[in-house]
Design an enzyme around this catalytic site. Structure first.
Site, PDB file in Angstrom:
ATOM      1  N   ARG A  25       0.808  -1.226   0.000  1.00  0.00           N
ATOM      2  CA  ARG A  25       0.000   0.000   0.000  1.00  0.00           C
ATOM      3  C   ARG A  25       0.838   1.272   0.000  1.00  0.00           C
ATOM      4  O   ARG A  25       0.430   2.291   0.544  1.00  0.00           O
ATOM      5  CB  ARG A  25      -0.965   0.034   1.199  1.00  0.00           C
ATOM      6  CG  ARG A  25      -2.078  -0.975   1.142  1.00  0.00           C
ATOM      7  CD  ARG A  25      -3.241  -0.474   0.294  1.00  0.00           C
ATOM      8  NE  ARG A  25      -4.165  -1.562   0.011  1.00  0.00           N
ATOM      9  CZ  ARG A  25      -5.296  -1.773   0.676  1.00  0.00           C
ATOM     10  NH1 ARG A  25      -5.651  -0.975   1.632  1.00  0.00           N
ATOM     11  NH2 ARG A  25      -6.074  -2.782   0.358  1.00  0.00           N
ATOM     12  N   ARG A  29      -3.317   6.520   1.107  1.00  0.00           N
ATOM     13  CA  ARG A  29      -3.834   7.745   1.713  1.00  0.00           C
ATOM     14  C   ARG A  29      -2.920   8.426   2.725  1.00  0.00           C
ATOM     15  O   ARG A  29      -3.206   9.528   3.162  1.00  0.00           O
ATOM     16  CB  ARG A  29      -5.202   7.469   2.349  1.00  0.00           C
ATOM     17  CG  ARG A  29      -6.317   7.445   1.320  1.00  0.00           C
ATOM     18  CD  ARG A  29      -7.632   7.074   1.963  1.00  0.00           C
ATOM     19  NE  ARG A  29      -7.583   5.711   2.471  1.00  0.00           N
ATOM     20  CZ  ARG A  29      -8.517   5.160   3.244  1.00  0.00           C
ATOM     21  NH1 ARG A  29      -9.557   5.855   3.623  1.00  0.00           N
ATOM     22  NH2 ARG A  29      -8.396   3.907   3.625  1.00  0.00           N
ATOM     23  N   ARG A  38      -6.171  11.261  -6.243  1.00  0.00           N
ATOM     24  CA  ARG A  38      -7.445  10.556  -6.078  1.00  0.00           C
ATOM     25  C   ARG A  38      -8.606  11.541  -6.202  1.00  0.00           C
ATOM     26  O   ARG A  38      -9.626  11.226  -6.830  1.00  0.00           O
ATOM     27  CB  ARG A  38      -7.455   9.875  -4.717  1.00  0.00           C
ATOM     28  CG  ARG A  38      -8.671   9.027  -4.414  1.00  0.00           C
ATOM     29  CD  ARG A  38      -8.404   8.347  -3.087  1.00  0.00           C
ATOM     30  NE  ARG A  38      -9.469   7.504  -2.613  1.00  0.00           N
ATOM     31  CZ  ARG A  38     -10.425   7.906  -1.773  1.00  0.00           C
ATOM     32  NH1 ARG A  38     -10.457   9.157  -1.365  1.00  0.00           N
ATOM     33  NH2 ARG A  38     -11.332   7.056  -1.354  1.00  0.00           N
ATOM     34  N   ASP A  75      -6.739  -2.906  -7.707  1.00  0.00           N
ATOM     35  CA  ASP A  75      -7.271  -3.530  -6.497  1.00  0.00           C
ATOM     36  C   ASP A  75      -7.651  -4.971  -6.794  1.00  0.00           C
ATOM     37  O   ASP A  75      -8.007  -5.295  -7.930  1.00  0.00           O
ATOM     38  CB  ASP A  75      -8.494  -2.759  -5.971  1.00  0.00           C
ATOM     39  CG  ASP A  75      -8.826  -3.180  -4.542  1.00  0.00           C
ATOM     40  OD1 ASP A  75      -8.172  -2.668  -3.622  1.00  0.00           O
ATOM     41  OD2 ASP A  75      -9.700  -4.049  -4.359  1.00  0.00           O
ATOM     42  N   TYR A 152     -14.997 -11.855  -0.489  1.00  0.00           N
ATOM     43  CA  TYR A 152     -15.709 -10.600  -0.771  1.00  0.00           C
ATOM     44  C   TYR A 152     -16.906 -10.846  -1.684  1.00  0.00           C
ATOM     45  O   TYR A 152     -17.950 -10.226  -1.541  1.00  0.00           O
ATOM     46  CB  TYR A 152     -14.757  -9.584  -1.417  1.00  0.00           C
ATOM     47  CG  TYR A 152     -13.702  -9.062  -0.450  1.00  0.00           C
ATOM     48  CD1 TYR A 152     -13.968  -7.977   0.376  1.00  0.00           C
ATOM     49  CD2 TYR A 152     -12.458  -9.663  -0.347  1.00  0.00           C
ATOM     50  CE1 TYR A 152     -13.015  -7.502   1.270  1.00  0.00           C
ATOM     51  CE2 TYR A 152     -11.499  -9.204   0.542  1.00  0.00           C
ATOM     52  CZ  TYR A 152     -11.780  -8.123   1.351  1.00  0.00           C
ATOM     53  OH  TYR A 152     -10.851  -7.669   2.242  1.00  0.00           O
TER      54      TYR A 152
HETATM   55  O1  1CP Z   1       0.179   0.392  -3.195  1.00  0.00           O
HETATM   56  C1  1CP Z   1      -0.300  -0.757  -3.314  1.00  0.00           C
HETATM   57  O2  1CP Z   1      -0.146  -1.642  -2.475  1.00  0.00           O
HETATM   58  C2  1CP Z   1      -0.979  -1.098  -4.625  1.00  0.00           C
HETATM   59  C3  1CP Z   1      -2.377  -1.169  -4.739  1.00  0.00           C
HETATM   60  C4  1CP Z   1      -3.295  -2.049  -3.917  1.00  0.00           C
HETATM   61  C5  1CP Z   1      -3.201  -3.415  -3.588  1.00  0.00           C
HETATM   62  C6  1CP Z   1      -2.053  -4.358  -3.826  1.00  0.00           C
HETATM   63  C7  1CP Z   1      -4.537  -1.590  -3.440  1.00  0.00           C
HETATM   64  C8  1CP Z   1      -5.018  -0.217  -3.554  1.00  0.00           C
HETATM   65  N1  1CP Z   1      -5.219  -2.669  -2.912  1.00  0.00           N
HETATM   66  C9  1CP Z   1      -4.427  -3.775  -2.973  1.00  0.00           C
HETATM   67  C10 1CP Z   1      -4.764  -5.128  -2.529  1.00  0.00           C
HETATM   68  C11 1CP Z   1      -5.990  -5.373  -1.750  1.00  0.00           C
HETATM   69  N2  1CP Z   1      -7.225  -4.799  -1.858  1.00  0.00           N
HETATM   70  C12 1CP Z   1      -6.086  -6.379  -0.762  1.00  0.00           C
HETATM   71  C13 1CP Z   1      -4.966  -7.340  -0.415  1.00  0.00           C
HETATM   72  C14 1CP Z   1      -3.977  -6.745   0.505  1.00  0.00           C
HETATM   73  C15 1CP Z   1      -4.480  -6.374   1.878  1.00  0.00           C
HETATM   74  O3  1CP Z   1      -4.844  -7.272   2.647  1.00  0.00           O
HETATM   75  O4  1CP Z   1      -4.477  -5.166   2.176  1.00  0.00           O
HETATM   76  C16 1CP Z   1      -7.392  -6.362  -0.245  1.00  0.00           C
HETATM   77  C17 1CP Z   1      -7.959  -7.263   0.834  1.00  0.00           C
HETATM   78  C18 1CP Z   1      -8.112  -5.360  -0.949  1.00  0.00           C
HETATM   79  C19 1CP Z   1      -9.536  -5.005  -0.781  1.00  0.00           C
HETATM   80  C20 1CP Z   1      -9.677  -3.589  -0.396  1.00  0.00           C
HETATM   81  N3  1CP Z   1      -9.548  -2.571  -1.278  1.00  0.00           N
HETATM   82  C21 1CP Z   1      -9.820  -3.066   0.897  1.00  0.00           C
HETATM   83  C22 1CP Z   1      -9.934  -3.854   2.203  1.00  0.00           C
HETATM   84  C23 1CP Z   1     -11.348  -4.026   2.513  1.00  0.00           C
HETATM   85  C24 1CP Z   1     -11.656  -4.725   3.819  1.00  0.00           C
HETATM   86  O5  1CP Z   1     -12.044  -4.029   4.747  1.00  0.00           O
HETATM   87  O6  1CP Z   1     -11.585  -5.959   3.904  1.00  0.00           O
HETATM   88  C25 1CP Z   1      -9.836  -1.662   0.768  1.00  0.00           C
HETATM   89  C26 1CP Z   1     -10.010  -0.637   1.835  1.00  0.00           C
HETATM   90  C27 1CP Z   1      -9.634  -1.370  -0.618  1.00  0.00           C
HETATM   91  C28 1CP Z   1      -9.485  -0.041  -1.245  1.00  0.00           C
HETATM   92  C29 1CP Z   1      -8.091   0.309  -1.608  1.00  0.00           C
HETATM   93  N4  1CP Z   1      -7.302  -0.437  -2.460  1.00  0.00           N
HETATM   94  C30 1CP Z   1      -6.097   0.203  -2.653  1.00  0.00           C
HETATM   95  C31 1CP Z   1      -6.119   1.414  -1.886  1.00  0.00           C
HETATM   96  C32 1CP Z   1      -5.025   2.442  -1.829  1.00  0.00           C
HETATM   97  C33 1CP Z   1      -7.368   1.474  -1.224  1.00  0.00           C
HETATM   98  C34 1CP Z   1      -7.882   2.605  -0.343  1.00  0.00           C
HETATM   99  C35 1CP Z   1      -8.798   3.385  -1.184  1.00  0.00           C
HETATM  100  C36 1CP Z   1      -8.791   4.859  -1.000  1.00  0.00           C
HETATM  101  O7  1CP Z   1      -8.030   5.573  -1.668  1.00  0.00           O
HETATM  102  O8  1CP Z   1      -9.616   5.275  -0.195  1.00  0.00           O
END
Ligand code: 1CP
Length: 343
Positions: A25, A29, A38, A75, A152
């Protein structure tokens, strides 16, 4: 020619004085420039599908910190969307999806080869990045592991204990297994296109692997990872693969050998010493530092960085956190960590 990219050297088994480093990540943010881009995109999903802006946020942490790897900005939930699931993000709450509760829902999904029009902007992001990244930076592509993505799709949202997915697995295993099968096949097609578009490594995120126990873990976490990795390596000889079966505990032991992964990413619930003895003995490991240190900082961050570097210094290691860096992290703490690591 000798490999000059540090991340690829570690993945090929080389032990280095200073390990390569990136953060899960890392585009996110906690960075003001991410929040600005964003906002320009409008919302998170629009950012994912805007190739220029997705490439921009991928590059931001590379410019700021000079990490050894960039991870494609996308994502894990884009794949189910490409398969026909509905996906949206509730502000402040996270992802929401349509739910799959039985055979009907599964039947309504598209096939593994029907995802590429939807994913075209993601592949374009890879192409932009492979042109624009510094020559020493490795581009990592990724997908969610079938089990994690299925949790999910079945629940329609993130869940603490993945109960709806476990319930479907127990009550209608044929449908559940068919969903895992479709996701396994579609993931191979999706990752292959990322590699064709310039990704040099792929990582499979199984964030909820830890809630599968015993045989269920072998069947639905280990087996799909093994199939994805073996097919990726057959199609793209020499492609390094990182697996992240988060919170697998004892199931981390032997995971690299059993799946063919070149590197296993560790969460921060396992002790470093245990991981050296039981996991790093089989090859490269990544991760293990607690994400909260990027919030709290101070001497503890410096000490922990040096401790983890030292503990893994006898074998191949990629420095990283045990999970993603959080929005409340202080960007200055990343600089402090890098100074402690690189000297
Ligand atoms: O910088 C990076 O790591 C690259 C981009 C990336 C990756 C590899 C994002 C962007 N998401 C992911 C993987 C991802 N997405 C996972 C696996 C890794 C982990 O466990 O964190 C999972 C479970 C998700 C699903 C997801 N997408 C969640 C979690 C939901 C939950 O509560 O179970 C969330 C909050 C997102 C949104 C997201 N994806 C990525 C970002 C930066 C964000 C935040 C969004 C924003 O800008 O508000």
């Amino acid at each position: 020619m000798a490999e000059t990219k540090k991340l690829l050297r570690a993945l090929s088994g080389e032990t280095m004085d200073v390990p390569p480093v990136w953060l899960m990540r890392q585009a996110g943010r906690y960075l003001p420039e991410y929040k600005a881009t964003r906002a320009e995109a409008g919302d998170f999903l629009s950012l994912c599908y805007n190739s220029d802006l997705a490439a921009e946020v991928t590059l931001q942490p590379i410019r700021r910190y000079g990490f050894d790897a960039a991870i494609l900005f996308a994502d894990i939930l884009l794949l189910p969307q490409a398969l026909g699931a509905e996906l949206w993000f509730e502000t402040g709450e996270g992802p929401r999806m349509s739910t799959i509760t039985g055979a009907e829902g599964l039947k309504a999904l598209k096939g593994k080869d029907d995802i590429h029009d939807h994913m075209a902007p993601v592949y374009e992001t890879c192409r932009i990045l492979s042109r624009e990244l510094p020559k020493e930076t490795t581009l990592i592509g990724f997908a969610g592991a079938p089990w994690t993505v299925a949790t999910y799709m079945i629940a329609g949202r993130g869940t603490k204990d993945q109960a709806p997915a476990h319930a479907l697995r127990q009550e209608d295993e044929a449908t559940f297994a068919a969903l895992i099968e479709l996701l396994t096949e579609a993931t191979i097609e999706y990752l292959s296109k990322q590699v064709e578009a310039g990704c040099e490594v792929v990582k499979i995120f199984d964030s909820w692997a830890g809630s599968l126990k015993g045989e269920a873990f072998d069947k639905y976490a280990l087996e799909p990872a093994k199939r994805i990795i073996s097919e990726m390596k057959a199609r793209h000889p020499g492609l390094p693969c990182i697996a992240f079966p988060r919170e697998a505990g004892d199931k981390y032991i032997g995971f690299a050998k059993a799946t063919g992964a070149d590197c296993v990413a560790l969460d921060n619930s396992v002790s470093t010493e245990w991981a050296v003895e039981n996991v790093q003995k089989d090859g490269c490991v990544q991760g293990n530092m607690a994400p909260k240190l990027m919030v709290t900082g101070g001497q503890e961050l410096i000490d922990e960085t040096k401790r983890i570097k030292e503990a893994f210094s006898k074998g191949p290691h990629i420095f990283n956190l045990g999970h993603g860096i959080t929005p409340d992290a202080d960007p200055e703490n990343v600089t402090i960590m890098l100074e402690a690591l690189r000297g």
